[in-house]
Design an enzyme around this catalytic site. Structure first.
Site, PDB file in Angstrom:
ATOM      1  N   ASP A  81       0.870  -1.284   0.053  1.00 17.99           N
ATOM      2  CA  ASP A  81       0.013  -0.056  -0.043  1.00 17.99           C
ATOM      3  C   ASP A  81       0.858   1.250   0.125  1.00 17.99           C
ATOM      4  O   ASP A  81       0.461   2.137  -0.855  1.00 17.99           O
ATOM      5  CB  ASP A  81      -1.015   0.110   1.126  1.00 17.99           C
ATOM      6  CG  ASP A  81      -2.004  -1.104   1.127  1.00 17.99           C
ATOM      7  OD1 ASP A  81      -1.983  -1.463   0.087  1.00 17.99           O
ATOM      8  OD2 ASP A  81      -2.886  -1.169   2.250  1.00 17.99           O
ATOM      9  N   ASP A 131       1.003   4.145  -2.800  1.00 10.74           N
ATOM     10  CA  ASP A 131       0.466   5.415  -2.562  1.00 10.74           C
ATOM     11  C   ASP A 131       1.491   6.542  -3.201  1.00 10.74           C
ATOM     12  O   ASP A 131       1.290   7.433  -3.551  1.00 10.74           O
ATOM     13  CB  ASP A 131       0.203   5.862  -1.072  1.00 10.74           C
ATOM     14  CG  ASP A 131      -1.173   4.948  -0.739  1.00 10.74           C
ATOM     15  OD1 ASP A 131      -1.717   4.654  -1.474  1.00 10.74           O
ATOM     16  OD2 ASP A 131      -1.237   4.892   0.681  1.00 10.74           O
ATOM     17  N   SER A 177     -10.643  -9.147 -24.160  1.00 11.57           N
ATOM     18  CA  SER A 177      -9.680  -9.807 -23.189  1.00 11.57           C
ATOM     19  C   SER A 177      -9.824 -11.651 -23.178  1.00 11.57           C
ATOM     20  O   SER A 177     -10.715 -11.955 -23.864  1.00 11.57           O
ATOM     21  CB  SER A 177      -9.974  -9.214 -21.867  1.00 11.57           C
ATOM     22  OG  SER A 177      -9.137  -9.643 -20.967  1.00 11.57           O
ATOM     23  N   LYS A 210       0.837 -17.111 -24.626  1.00  9.20           N
ATOM     24  CA  LYS A 210       0.032 -16.005 -24.298  1.00  9.20           C
ATOM     25  C   LYS A 210       1.320 -15.021 -23.912  1.00  9.20           C
ATOM     26  O   LYS A 210       2.098 -14.979 -23.162  1.00  9.20           O
ATOM     27  CB  LYS A 210      -0.600 -15.965 -22.910  1.00  9.20           C
ATOM     28  CG  LYS A 210      -1.270 -14.609 -22.669  1.00  9.20           C
ATOM     29  CD  LYS A 210      -2.320 -14.924 -21.203  1.00  9.20           C
ATOM     30  CE  LYS A 210      -3.334 -13.476 -21.284  1.00  9.20           C
ATOM     31  NZ  LYS A 210      -2.504 -12.404 -21.021  1.00  9.20           N
ATOM     32  N   ARG A 230      -4.638  -1.307 -27.190  1.00  9.03           N
ATOM     33  CA  ARG A 230      -5.830  -1.869 -26.730  1.00  9.03           C
ATOM     34  C   ARG A 230      -6.953  -0.661 -26.071  1.00  9.03           C
ATOM     35  O   ARG A 230      -8.204  -0.980 -26.224  1.00  9.03           O
ATOM     36  CB  ARG A 230      -5.713  -2.816 -25.741  1.00  9.03           C
ATOM     37  CG  ARG A 230      -6.880  -3.556 -25.501  1.00  9.03           C
ATOM     38  CD  ARG A 230      -6.543  -5.034 -25.023  1.00  9.03           C
ATOM     39  NE  ARG A 230      -7.475  -5.662 -24.368  1.00  9.03           N
ATOM     40  CZ  ARG A 230      -8.273  -5.612 -23.281  1.00  9.03           C
ATOM     41  NH1 ARG A 230      -7.881  -4.475 -22.382  1.00  9.03           N
ATOM     42  NH2 ARG A 230      -9.342  -6.061 -22.774  1.00  9.03           N
ATOM     43  N   LYS A 242      -2.943 -19.589 -17.218  1.00 12.52           N
ATOM     44  CA  LYS A 242      -1.629 -18.917 -16.850  1.00 12.52           C
ATOM     45  C   LYS A 242      -0.657 -19.505 -15.988  1.00 12.52           C
ATOM     46  O   LYS A 242      -1.160 -20.533 -15.147  1.00 12.52           O
ATOM     47  CB  LYS A 242      -2.285 -17.670 -15.861  1.00 12.52           C
ATOM     48  CG  LYS A 242      -3.233 -16.834 -16.435  1.00 12.52           C
ATOM     49  CD  LYS A 242      -2.647 -15.737 -17.322  1.00 12.52           C
ATOM     50  CE  LYS A 242      -1.738 -14.773 -16.728  1.00 12.52           C
ATOM     51  NZ  LYS A 242      -2.492 -13.481 -16.106  1.00 12.52           N
ATOM     52  N   CYS A 290      40.108  -7.370  -4.298  1.00 12.71           N
ATOM     53  CA  CYS A 290      39.611  -8.622  -4.094  1.00 12.71           C
ATOM     54  C   CYS A 290      38.932  -9.040  -2.767  1.00 12.71           C
ATOM     55  O   CYS A 290      39.953  -8.990  -1.941  1.00 12.71           O
ATOM     56  CB  CYS A 290      40.721  -9.847  -4.530  1.00 12.71           C
ATOM     57  SG  CYS A 290      40.044 -11.326  -4.170  1.00 12.71           S
ATOM     58  N   CYS A 293      41.225 -12.144  -1.123  1.00 10.13           N
ATOM     59  CA  CYS A 293      42.481 -12.222  -0.607  1.00 10.13           C
ATOM     60  C   CYS A 293      43.277 -10.814  -0.606  1.00 10.13           C
ATOM     61  O   CYS A 293      44.360 -10.314  -0.110  1.00 10.13           O
ATOM     62  CB  CYS A 293      43.491 -13.022  -1.712  1.00 10.13           C
ATOM     63  SG  CYS A 293      43.717 -12.127  -3.406  1.00 10.13           S
TER      64      CYS A 293
HETATM   65  S1  IVH Z   1      -6.496 -13.627 -28.227  1.00  8.38           S
HETATM   66  C1  IVH Z   1     -10.296 -12.662 -29.204  1.00  8.38           C
HETATM   67  N1  IVH Z   1      -3.960 -14.459 -28.291  1.00  8.38           N
HETATM   68  O1  IVH Z   1      -3.840 -11.172 -23.991  1.00  8.38           O
HETATM   69  C2  IVH Z   1      -9.441 -13.072 -28.267  1.00  8.38           C
HETATM   70  N2  IVH Z   1      -4.497 -12.679 -26.928  1.00  8.38           N
HETATM   71  O2  IVH Z   1      -6.104 -11.349 -21.429  1.00  8.38           O
HETATM   72  C3  IVH Z   1      -8.499 -11.902 -27.902  1.00  8.38           C
HETATM   73  N3  IVH Z   1      -2.573 -11.853 -25.765  1.00  8.38           N
HETATM   74  O3  IVH Z   1      -5.488  -8.437 -24.677  1.00  8.38           O
HETATM   75  C4  IVH Z   1      -7.092 -12.144 -27.516  1.00  8.38           C
HETATM   76  N4  IVH Z   1      -1.058 -13.555 -26.053  1.00  8.38           N
HETATM   77  O4  IVH Z   1      -3.104  -8.797 -25.303  1.00  8.38           O
HETATM   78  C5  IVH Z   1      -4.804 -13.670 -27.763  1.00  8.38           C
HETATM   79  N5  IVH Z   1      -1.917 -15.771 -28.397  1.00  8.38           N
HETATM   80  C6  IVH Z   1      -2.860 -14.566 -27.726  1.00  8.38           C
HETATM   81  C7  IVH Z   1      -2.292 -13.614 -26.959  1.00  8.38           C
HETATM   82  C8  IVH Z   1      -3.150 -12.643 -26.292  1.00  8.38           C
HETATM   83  C9  IVH Z   1      -1.172 -12.329 -25.443  1.00  8.38           C
HETATM   84  C10 IVH Z   1      -2.958 -10.620 -24.707  1.00  8.38           C
HETATM   85  C11 IVH Z   1      -3.597 -10.159 -25.511  1.00  8.38           C
HETATM   86  C12 IVH Z   1      -5.196  -9.673 -24.682  1.00  8.38           C
HETATM   87  C13 IVH Z   1      -4.863 -10.363 -23.418  1.00  8.38           C
HETATM   88  C14 IVH Z   1      -5.928 -10.937 -22.892  1.00  8.38           C
END
Ligand code: IVH
Length: 697
Positions: A42, A46, A89, A123, A144, A326, A420, A423
């Protein structure tokens, strides 16, 4: 009397630092509200917010659209662009079970039928970006943002590898993907920024985001784009054929248009028929994570078929046909408490970060490597800094960078040693890696102790006190001198009786006949532990052949790259006098049962050691885990590895899809589980002993 400490405020020096602070605060807030776990405490959060607000008061026209200060009712700022189609997302799963449950819910959406096929890909951990091409020409880049509107960052056109100004075909198309930095691009970005009086970036994602959004800068940094999607509906593209491609085909098509994708990398998008295949691929991507040039924080699982995708549909924020698996977070922010300097066996003086303990990917980390003094300078680290610590897979954690936006001015410089630390002698600073001017001699006792340890020459009875005496009385200079010691010389040592002297003499005599890999390991060459020594010894067969090898020849050995090879060559030159002493003392310098590797121009199908293809483990990658039992009970790991090599196999430490056999003893843990997930053959130590009967020493 109590005093309230004055809250300190981070001082932000420029727009890039401000934007980085915004990203940091956003990430912390998102992590906190999304997962209930924040990377910042926190007080630090801040302090960051105060820094952001202070900068915004001074620069009211440059307030970022996503600044945490304008969370309520933030309007459209200049440069905002509406997305042609919402940038969605992804939902998250964290375990195999959660993924299985998600797949079942998708199946229900498809009226009870399974998806036609899956696509699995990394990802990517960077910044999402939409790139619009008109008639094959790149016209606009948009971040985005909130998914509906993003920020126009077209000024970055021409600075992103993977987003060429012109495609190979004159199509109109919007591609979507991730902008990120490779390790080299990150280093270059930090260098450019510090050269212009700025501060280093805390980590690669911040560097990407900050560099992408900062306009009007005196310098430009290179980044990389990797596409993972494109708008395929007729109103968004001039190519109606796109809508018929599967996701896997789409990625290949984007690569053919000249766009950056993961195609061609070990983690390229892969179609999978079953959920088991999907899971195996996800875990494989997780294993490859540490060795890639770009960062990823999970795997994305998608229905490969467009018709399946359309039928499943999208929710308010995420598609129903895709989700993210994840991986454990590879990065955390913590405080750099101190730096200590260790002198290694070879005299190398290495800085090491001492951290406020922090849990990264399930392990508590207190120390992290700082490769060398130049690295510390490049990263502009200070004691008391908040630093990003990175740890992926089994690799040693490293400090990625300082979160300079959190500095209060109370941080202290890191003090470099003048002499060093072991030594007290001079330091050789001619290379980036500092070394005690006495080199190996500085670590004489440590080097000798290393040479006689169990994994190397395995000479019992040479404890530290004895080695110190031997060195102090000038009886030995290095481990090669052990082989010319006499019994009478041993008897002059304190507390050395006749019996101990005899035992020691026979242990030394036994070491004379150890295989080359043991002697080579004893040399203590940088980067060559027990496994690498075994690989080198089985490849070359004799110390002479290793000494005759140049860097290119050494690179033929599995695991030796362009960086390690010249180091080994140089070290061998330095160690030539020790090797000459070993030779003169009649120590074995050959690998028993050695078979020459096939020449580089061998006929296809002709493999190394072909003469011996009836060896029981011919060409197999074998992993040993857990405690050995039965006839193998007394075997150390090194001895097991030697045994595998004798039987024609290749011992490795980690289980992957390439592993052929796992020998699992009692209390085998994650490696056994992994082997099972890959469907690798697993056998007990007893069954293994039977299979290679005849090769046991
Ligand atoms: S597909 C319609 N594929 O993850 C599906 N996203 O949490 C939309 N990302 O904003 C996303 N690798 O920036 C897709 N192989 C991947 C990805 C990916 C990274 C990111 C992307 C998105 C975020 C979603």
């Amino acid at each position: 009397m109590t005093t309230t400490p004055t809250p300190s405020t981070a001082a932000l020096v420029d727009e890039a630092a401000y934007l980085e602070a915004v990203v940091q605060a956003r990430a912390a807030a998102d992590a906190y509200y999304g997962l209930g776990e924040s990377t910042l405490d926190d007080e630090t959060y801040d302090r960051l917010l105060r820094g952001i607000t202070a900068w915004e008061v001074e620069h009211p026209n440059q307030v970022a659209a996503d600044s945490p200060s304008r969370q309520v009712g933030g309007g459209i700022t200049t440069g905002e662009v509406e997305h042609a189609q919402r940038m969605l997302s992804l939902g998250n799963v964290f375990t195999d079970e959660e993924l299985t449950a998600w797949a079942a819910s998708l199946q229900r959406r498809l009226g009870g039928r399974a998806v036609t096929a899956w696509a699995v890909e990394p990802k990517l951990d960077g910044v999402a970006l939409a790139a619009r091409y008109e008639d094959g020409t790149l016209v606009q880049l948009v971040t985005r943002g909130d998914g509906t509107t993003g920020e126009d960052v077209s000024h970055a056109i021409g600075h992103i590898t993977g987003l060429p100004k012109a495609l190979t075909e004159p199509v109109t198309i919007e591609v979507r993907g991730e902008v990120l930095m490779t390790e080299a691009q990150f280093a270059a970005a930090n260098e450019a920024r510090t050269a212009h009086g700025g501060a280093v970036f805390a980590n690669r994602r911040n560097a990407s985001s900050g560099s992408l959004r900062a306009k009007d800068r005196a310098y430009q940094v290179k980044q990389t784009f990797l596409a993972y999607d494109a708008l395929t509906a007729a109103e968004h593209t001039s190519d109606p054929g796109l809508a018929d491609l599967t996701h896997t085909q789409l990625i290949d098509h984007l690569a053919a248009l000249g766009l950056g994708t993961t195609a061609g990398t070990p983690v390229a998008t892969l179609a999978c028929a079953t959920l088991d295949e999907v899971l195996a691929r996800i875990h494989h991507i997780g294993e490859l994570r540490a060795n890639l040039d770009f960062e990823l924080d999970g795997a994305v699982i998608k229905a490969d078929n467009r018709a399946d995708q359309r039928e499943a549909g999208v929710g308010s924020r995420t598609p129903h046909w895709a989700t993210a698996f994840k991986f454990p977070a590879a990065q955390k922010i913590t405080v750099l408490r101190d730096v200590d300097w260790n002198v290694g066996r070879t005299g190398v003086i290495a800085p090491r970060a001492i951290l406020e303990p922090v849990s990264v990917g399930g392990t508590t980390i207190t120390y992290a490597t700082l490769h060398n003094p130049a690295d510390v300078t490049r990263r502009d680290l200070k004691i008391g800094d908040h630093v990003t610590v990175h740890r992926a897979g089994e690799v040693i954690p490293r400090v990625e960078g300082a979160v300079t936006t959190l500095r209060t001015g109370e941080e202290q410089p890191i003090v470099f040693p003048e002499f060093c630390p072991r030594c007290g002698g001079d330091i050789d600073r001619s290379q980036e890696r500092w070394r005690c001017a006495r080199g190996r001699a500085c670590g004489q006792v440590e080097s000798i102790r290393y040479a006689v340890a169990r994994d190397a020459l395995d000479i019992d009875g040479l404890g530290e006190k004895i080695v110190v005496q031997l060195v102090e009385r000038d009886l030995i200079e290095d481990f090669a001198d052990l082989f010319t010691l006499t019994r009478d010389q041993l008897l002059t040592l304190d507390r050395m009786g006749e019996k101990s002297a005899d035992n020691l003499m026979s242990a030394i005599a036994a070491a004379r006949n150890k295989p080359l890999n043991r002697v080579f390991c004893a040399l203590g060459i940088l980067g060559t532990g027990r496994s690498m020594s075994l690989r080198i010894a089985t490849y070359f067969g004799s110390v002479q052949a290793i000494q005759d090898a140049d860097a290119a020849a050494l690179e033929q050995v599995d695991g030796i790259g362009g960086e390690k090879a010249p180091v080994i060559v140089a070290e061998l030159v330095e160690l030539a006098p020790v090797i000459a002493k070993l030779r003169a003392a009649g120590v074995n310098l050959n690998q028993p049962g050695w078979v020459p590797p096939a020449p580089a121009d061998a006929e296809p199908g002709q493999e190394a050691g072909e003469a011996d293809d009836d060896l029981p483990l011919d060409g197999m990658a074998v992993v040993v885990t857990g405690a050995m039992t039965g006839p193998l009970a007394a075997y150390s790991r090194t001895e097991m590895n030697e045994l595998i090599a004798r039987a024609g196999g290749k011992a490795s430490s980690g289980v992957s899809a390439k592993t052929n056999l796992v020998v699992a003893g009692a209390k085998a843990g994650s490696k056994l589980a992994k082997a099972e997930s890959f469907g690798v053959e697993v056998i007990t130590p007893d069954a293994f002993a039977q299979r290679i009967n005849g090769y046991l020493a």
